[in-house]
Design an enzyme around this catalytic site. Structure first.
Site, PDB file in Angstrom:
ATOM      1  N   GLU A 124       1.044  -0.917   0.274  1.00  0.00           N
ATOM      2  CA  GLU A 124      -0.194  -0.319  -0.309  1.00  0.00           C
ATOM      3  C   GLU A 124       0.774   1.219  -0.199  1.00  0.00           C
ATOM      4  O   GLU A 124       2.471   0.935  -0.307  1.00  0.00           O
ATOM      5  CB  GLU A 124      -0.907   0.037   1.102  1.00  0.00           C
ATOM      6  CG  GLU A 124      -2.158  -1.148   1.309  1.00  0.00           C
ATOM      7  CD  GLU A 124      -3.186  -1.013   2.512  1.00  0.00           C
ATOM      8  OE1 GLU A 124      -3.494  -1.748   2.672  1.00  0.00           O
ATOM      9  OE2 GLU A 124      -2.920  -0.238   3.134  1.00  0.00           O
ATOM     10  N   GLY A 341      32.205   2.659 -23.175  1.00  0.00           N
ATOM     11  CA  GLY A 341      30.651   3.634 -23.439  1.00  0.00           C
ATOM     12  C   GLY A 341      29.578   2.628 -24.391  1.00  0.00           C
ATOM     13  O   GLY A 341      27.977   3.196 -24.513  1.00  0.00           O
ATOM     14  N   GLU A 364      10.597  -8.632  -3.702  1.00  0.00           N
ATOM     15  CA  GLU A 364       9.796  -9.579  -2.674  1.00  0.00           C
ATOM     16  C   GLU A 364      10.973  -9.785  -1.256  1.00  0.00           C
ATOM     17  O   GLU A 364      11.795 -10.844  -0.826  1.00  0.00           O
ATOM     18  CB  GLU A 364      10.933 -11.300  -3.363  1.00  0.00           C
ATOM     19  CG  GLU A 364      10.265 -11.459  -4.425  1.00  0.00           C
ATOM     20  CD  GLU A 364       8.443 -12.214  -4.617  1.00  0.00           C
ATOM     21  OE1 GLU A 364       9.164 -13.003  -3.652  1.00  0.00           O
ATOM     22  OE2 GLU A 364       8.505 -13.099  -5.329  1.00  0.00           O
ATOM     23  N   THR A 366      13.207  -6.019   0.689  1.00  0.00           N
ATOM     24  CA  THR A 366      14.279  -5.415   0.297  1.00  0.00           C
ATOM     25  C   THR A 366      15.163  -6.144   1.033  1.00  0.00           C
ATOM     26  O   THR A 366      14.943  -6.848   1.546  1.00  0.00           O
ATOM     27  CB  THR A 366      13.836  -4.476   0.568  1.00  0.00           C
ATOM     28  OG1 THR A 366      14.242  -3.950   2.240  1.00  0.00           O
ATOM     29  CG2 THR A 366      12.843  -3.202   0.392  1.00  0.00           C
TER      30      THR A 366
END
Length: 384
Positions: A124, A341, A364, A366
């Site tokens: 949430e 590069g 899943e 941290t």
């Protein structure tokens, strides 16, 4: 699965990744869509049901077998894995472990075939790792519950047919107790979706908010039925070990792909009259990457074997997730450095992987949450 059949499946999967998925990586990244025809091929391969029991139309892979498949799938864009990931993991395992016979029969065959996409709605705006902060409510109204709340960053929500929604059924609770897991089908009145999130990487893998406003579902929609009211977070915890090992194996596959591409480039790219692979500092980066990827592969295979043997691997699964997700970030960084590069330019695909793998250290659980899980597991073991 019989070892010969498993070998044939992994060989077929490897060919599918090389011949069908890798050639479409750039297209998926540019369009932010997996071509529908390719989704159909993924269905036909049985990849939506790898971990779902054969009795419900899946392949019924053990944990050890699933990580072998994930090593292969990890060698291409994570978007493809994300498409099938929730059906094999958090979207189905709760039903497999705690669902009623009716729930299993209603949903698992559709998830295994890919006819239905599952989504896991826990996070949430103010609640992710902290389950005690979960605010989505489920108010009892006779033989129904009325759900209200907002879920955020929900993988596969834009195309999901089934949502596992976590909501607080015990209004006075302030922790993980009092949370129930509901099976809510797409199209249920009161369930709506926000716009697709614009992300750093993993284009083609879609997330969005899921909004619930007076969304009415029967008590029988709780995973496990009425007997498992207020038991939802326990269901969620049961599926985490498998999910963490699966993601860890995907990280290894991605690292091995980056190492392969880096080695090829280093052997072809010439500077100062010789391939840069002849330079010891480049060799050091290749060697470090190979060593770390090999270490992660070994720890995942060992932990998967012990999980299949019925042992408690929660602490070690967290170790795998922590190490493998951090490892692939380091490998991706070295891959950019080896390419110079060219590694920063989109044409080579290295910069895409560099962005894509960053998410593995976040979802899943941290890396910091894994550290907490590991330390707490160590302390529990020490106390006996």
């Amino acid at each position: 699965m019989d070892s010969d059949i498993l070998g044939q499946f992994l060989d077929a999967l490897d060919r599918f990744v090389r011949e069908r998925l890798i050639p479409h990586e750039e297209e998926v990244s540019e369009t932010d869509q997996i071509p529908p025809a390719l989704v159909e091929e993924i269905r036909e391969m049985g990849l939506f049901g790898m971990s779902i029991p054969e009795a419900f139309g899946g392949l019924g892979l053990s944990m050890s077998e699933e990580v072998q498949a994930a090593f292969v799938l990890g060698r291409t864009s994570p978007a493809f894995r994300s498409l099938i990931g929730t059906n094999n993991g958090i979207g189905s395992q709760g039903i497999i472990i705690d669902g009623t016979p009716e729930q299993k029969q209603a949903y698992l065959p559709k998830l295994a075939s890919g006819e239905m996409i599952a989504s896991f709605a826990l996070t949430e705006p103010d609640a992710g790792s902290d389950a005690g902060a979960l605010r989505t409510s489920a108010r009892r109204d006779g033989d129904h519950f009325v759900l209200n709340g907002t879920k955020r960053f929900i993988t596969n929500a834009p195309r999901a047919g089934l949502f596992t929604v976590f909501a607080r059924t015990e209004p006075g609770s302030r922790d993980a107790a009092g949370i129930s897991a509901f099976l809510v089908e797409a199209g249920t009145p009161g369930l709506s979706l926000g716009p697709r999130d614009r992300k750093m990487g993993q284009k083609g893998a879609h997330t969005c908010d899921v909004m619930l406003k007076d969304c009415r579902v029967p008590v029988s929609a709780i995973i496990g039925g009425a007997a498992r009211i207020n038991q939802g977070f326990k269901t969620a915890m049961k599926v985490l070990d498998r999910g963490r090992l699966h993601i860890s194996a995907i990280c290894v596959g991605a690292a091995e792909r980056l190492i392969r591409d880096s080695l090829t480039y280093a052997m072809e790219r010439r500077q100062f009259g010789a391939p840069i692979a002849d330079k010891q500092l480049v060799q050091a980066m290749l060697a470090d990457s190979r060593t770390e990827a090999f270490a992660a592969r070994c720890m995942i295979e060992e932990t998967a074997r012990r999980k299949d043997a019925g042992q408690d691997v929660s602490t070690d699964a967290a170790c795998c997730k922590l190490y493998a997700s951090e490892m692939v970030g380091r490998v991706a960084d070295r891959a950019v450095q080896i390419h110079g590069g060219a590694g920063y330019i989109a044409d080579y695909g290295i910069e895409r992987f560099y962005r894509d793998v960053r998410l593995f250290r976040i979802y899943e659980g941290t890396s910091q949450i894994q550290q907490v899980v590991i330390a707490r597991g160590m302390m529990r073991a020490a106390r006996g």
